[in-house]
Write a protein that holds these residues in place. Structure first.
Motif, PDB file in Angstrom:
ATOM      1  N   SER A  36      -3.581  29.173 -27.892  1.00 40.31           N
ATOM      2  CA  SER A  36      -4.287  29.535 -26.656  1.00 40.31           C
ATOM      3  C   SER A  36      -4.374  28.331 -25.738  1.00 40.31           C
ATOM      4  O   SER A  36      -4.325  28.473 -24.519  1.00 40.31           O
ATOM      5  CB  SER A  36      -5.713  30.004 -26.945  1.00 40.31           C
ATOM      6  OG  SER A  36      -5.792  30.717 -28.126  1.00 40.31           O
ATOM      7  N   SER A  37      -4.526  27.132 -26.330  1.00 44.40           N
ATOM      8  CA  SER A  37      -4.710  25.979 -25.447  1.00 44.40           C
ATOM      9  C   SER A  37      -3.400  25.594 -24.751  1.00 44.40           C
ATOM     10  O   SER A  37      -3.424  25.115 -23.623  1.00 44.40           O
ATOM     11  CB  SER A  37      -5.311  24.788 -26.194  1.00 44.40           C
ATOM     12  OG  SER A  37      -4.601  24.547 -27.364  1.00 44.40           O
ATOM     13  N   SER A  40      -3.331  27.887 -21.895  1.00 40.32           N
ATOM     14  CA  SER A  40      -4.342  27.548 -20.898  1.00 40.32           C
ATOM     15  C   SER A  40      -3.952  26.279 -20.141  1.00 40.32           C
ATOM     16  O   SER A  40      -4.305  26.109 -18.984  1.00 40.32           O
ATOM     17  CB  SER A  40      -5.723  27.458 -21.551  1.00 40.32           C
ATOM     18  OG  SER A  40      -6.160  26.155 -21.679  1.00 40.32           O
ATOM     19  N   THR A  46      -9.176  29.379 -19.232  1.00 44.05           N
ATOM     20  CA  THR A  46      -9.637  28.707 -20.445  1.00 44.05           C
ATOM     21  C   THR A  46      -9.025  29.415 -21.658  1.00 44.05           C
ATOM     22  O   THR A  46      -8.655  30.590 -21.568  1.00 44.05           O
ATOM     23  CB  THR A  46     -11.168  28.787 -20.559  1.00 44.05           C
ATOM     24  OG1 THR A  46     -11.523  30.173 -20.658  1.00 44.05           O
ATOM     25  CG2 THR A  46     -11.857  28.174 -19.347  1.00 44.05           C
ATOM     26  N   ASP A  48     -10.598  30.509 -24.118  1.00 44.02           N
ATOM     27  CA  ASP A  48     -11.488  31.643 -24.387  1.00 44.02           C
ATOM     28  C   ASP A  48     -11.108  32.871 -23.566  1.00 44.02           C
ATOM     29  O   ASP A  48     -11.103  33.993 -24.062  1.00 44.02           O
ATOM     30  CB  ASP A  48     -12.942  31.274 -24.063  1.00 44.02           C
ATOM     31  CG  ASP A  48     -13.591  30.548 -25.235  1.00 44.02           C
ATOM     32  OD1 ASP A  48     -12.943  30.453 -26.299  1.00 44.02           O
ATOM     33  OD2 ASP A  48     -14.736  30.077 -25.070  1.00 44.02           O
ATOM     34  N   GLN A  49     -10.827  32.621 -22.278  1.00 46.49           N
ATOM     35  CA  GLN A  49     -10.445  33.721 -21.388  1.00 46.49           C
ATOM     36  C   GLN A  49      -9.173  34.385 -21.907  1.00 46.49           C
ATOM     37  O   GLN A  49      -9.077  35.611 -21.963  1.00 46.49           O
ATOM     38  CB  GLN A  49     -10.215  33.166 -19.975  1.00 46.49           C
ATOM     39  CG  GLN A  49      -9.798  34.209 -18.951  1.00 46.49           C
ATOM     40  CD  GLN A  49     -10.960  35.049 -18.498  1.00 46.49           C
ATOM     41  OE1 GLN A  49     -11.892  34.569 -17.871  1.00 46.49           O
ATOM     42  NE2 GLN A  49     -10.931  36.329 -18.843  1.00 46.49           N
ATOM     43  N   ARG A  51      -7.977  34.448 -24.987  1.00 47.46           N
ATOM     44  CA  ARG A  51      -8.243  35.230 -26.202  1.00 47.46           C
ATOM     45  C   ARG A  51      -8.983  36.521 -25.874  1.00 47.46           C
ATOM     46  O   ARG A  51      -8.686  37.574 -26.423  1.00 47.46           O
ATOM     47  CB  ARG A  51      -9.056  34.395 -27.199  1.00 47.46           C
ATOM     48  CG  ARG A  51      -8.199  33.416 -27.993  1.00 47.46           C
ATOM     49  CD  ARG A  51      -9.006  32.769 -29.110  1.00 47.46           C
ATOM     50  NE  ARG A  51     -10.048  31.894 -28.586  1.00 47.46           N
ATOM     51  CZ  ARG A  51      -9.915  30.580 -28.428  1.00 47.46           C
ATOM     52  NH1 ARG A  51      -8.791  29.980 -28.785  1.00 47.46           N
ATOM     53  NH2 ARG A  51     -10.894  29.851 -27.950  1.00 47.46           N
ATOM     54  N   LYS A  52      -9.919  36.427 -24.945  1.00 47.54           N
ATOM     55  CA  LYS A  52     -10.715  37.604 -24.569  1.00 47.54           C
ATOM     56  C   LYS A  52      -9.820  38.673 -23.928  1.00 47.54           C
ATOM     57  O   LYS A  52      -9.891  39.855 -24.265  1.00 47.54           O
ATOM     58  CB  LYS A  52     -11.820  37.182 -23.598  1.00 47.54           C
ATOM     59  CG  LYS A  52     -12.864  38.259 -23.357  1.00 47.54           C
ATOM     60  CD  LYS A  52     -13.869  37.862 -22.292  1.00 47.54           C
ATOM     61  CE  LYS A  52     -14.543  39.101 -21.756  1.00 47.54           C
ATOM     62  NZ  LYS A  52     -15.169  38.873 -20.447  1.00 47.54           N
ATOM     63  N   SER A  55      -7.751  40.356 -26.437  1.00 49.93           N
ATOM     64  CA  SER A  55      -8.507  41.134 -27.428  1.00 49.93           C
ATOM     65  C   SER A  55      -8.709  42.590 -26.993  1.00 49.93           C
ATOM     66  O   SER A  55      -8.902  43.470 -27.822  1.00 49.93           O
ATOM     67  CB  SER A  55      -9.857  40.476 -27.699  1.00 49.93           C
ATOM     68  OG  SER A  55     -10.723  40.700 -26.599  1.00 49.93           O
TER      69      SER A  55
END
Lengths: 212, 212
Positions: A36-37, A40, A46, A48-49, A51-52, A55
């Motif tokens: 993910s990084s 990003s 980010t 997190d964004q 992955r979200k 999902s």
């Protein structure tokens, strides 16, 4: 699940499309696993964004391991409906329309122009990028023949509404509208406006803000 | 107040731009007063959304009376920074760039092209829509001369990052980017991407959803 998907915003889907674009680039560099990084770093989101967003559609990543590039590309293509060829048509072959016919970014995402239409007798019969411009009256036949459901509308503002209505009658269910008007169409037709004047105004607003 | 303005989203500003476009059209029909519901009939927003969006910038409407059209147009133009002429430049005069130079929707919102640049010797010196195409090496001088802070970038993906960096060095603070790449620029430069491939993917996604 159904409800969840329906409530997904345009912004989320736009990011999903950007992920696909970006991950495809990485895959051309022979990367087989990405984190993910890494994504990003390439985009302004980010981890997190990222992955979200994924999902919503069932994640493919493993914590601490990352995502296998090839399945991830296929997964994203399937979400966006570009895992197989999508045939599109263009209506309105003016300067902008001609540029769109030649735009390389469509074909690279599996969108292929199968026909282009105009009502200008001087344009009809001409060939641009291998596509023969046809009379707008032949639209229905071609749309049925090629089983097309997406159209790009690049006609002048004055005729956009009436041409869009014709497209809907012919079975088109999604319109990318470059005409600077708000189209009034049935609820089961999805219209996405690309208004360059509007985008410049948005840019004007925010480019001043960053100076404050 | 400051904080409030900074947290306003692109989507809000895009709607503000659409209101301006729509209200200007109404004003040409000699309407002098309009209500939120008239606006909302023209666009796909609720009257509440319209009132809320305007309220960020201090509302001009009176309950039960509506909005005076002329002051409202001026108010919206001022918010968006298009109340006086905004000079813009184009970099990359290919098919899409040429179409953008001729696009009528920019001038109608006070954006005026003052220069266009390319690095192709065959294009340099040609005149499109009254704008002479110049060598990209002359960018800095022209940007300073015309006091330009907004640029439209329509170069191929490979050269977009380096050209964008040059634009920033020359003082450009806002870029409308048509190249399908994520530009990596200083925080005080605002980049707005218009990626037609991405938009088609968003359309593809949602036009399938409405059929479910």
């Amino acid at each position: 699940m159904r409800k969840k998907i329906e409530s997904i915003s345009q912004e989320t889907i736009r990011r999903i499309a950007l992920y696909l674009r970006s991950i495809r680039k990485l895959s051309r560099q022979n990367l087989t696993i990405i984190s993910s990084s890494q994504i990003s770093n390439h985009l302004s989101v980010t981890p997190d964004q990222f992955r979200k967003d994924l999902s919503y559609f069932g994640s493919l990543g493993k914590p601490g391991v990352g995502y296998k590039v090839e399945p991830l590309v296929k997964h994203l293509e399937k979400i966006l409906g570009v895992d197989s060829e999508r045939r599109i048509i263009l209506v309105g072959v003016g300067k902008l329309g001609s540029a769109l016919l030649a735009y390389p970014g469509f074909l690279s995402f599996n969108f292929r122009f199968v026909a282009a239409f105009d009502n200008d007798a001087e344009k009809i019969g001409k060939v641009i990028q291998g596509i023969k411009i046809q009379d707008i009256s032949k639209m229905r036949k071609k749309i049925l023949h090629f089983d097309v459901d997406l159209a790009i509308l690049a006609v002048p503002a004055e005729s956009a509404q009436s041409v869009a209505e014709k497209l809907v009658e012919c079975g088109i269910r999604g319109i990318l509208n470059f005409a600077p008007v708000n189209l009034n169409l049935p609820q089961d037709v999805y219209v996405l406006d690309v208004d360059m004047g509007t985008e410049l105004m948005v840019l004007s607003y925010f480019s001043r803000r960053v100076l404050l």
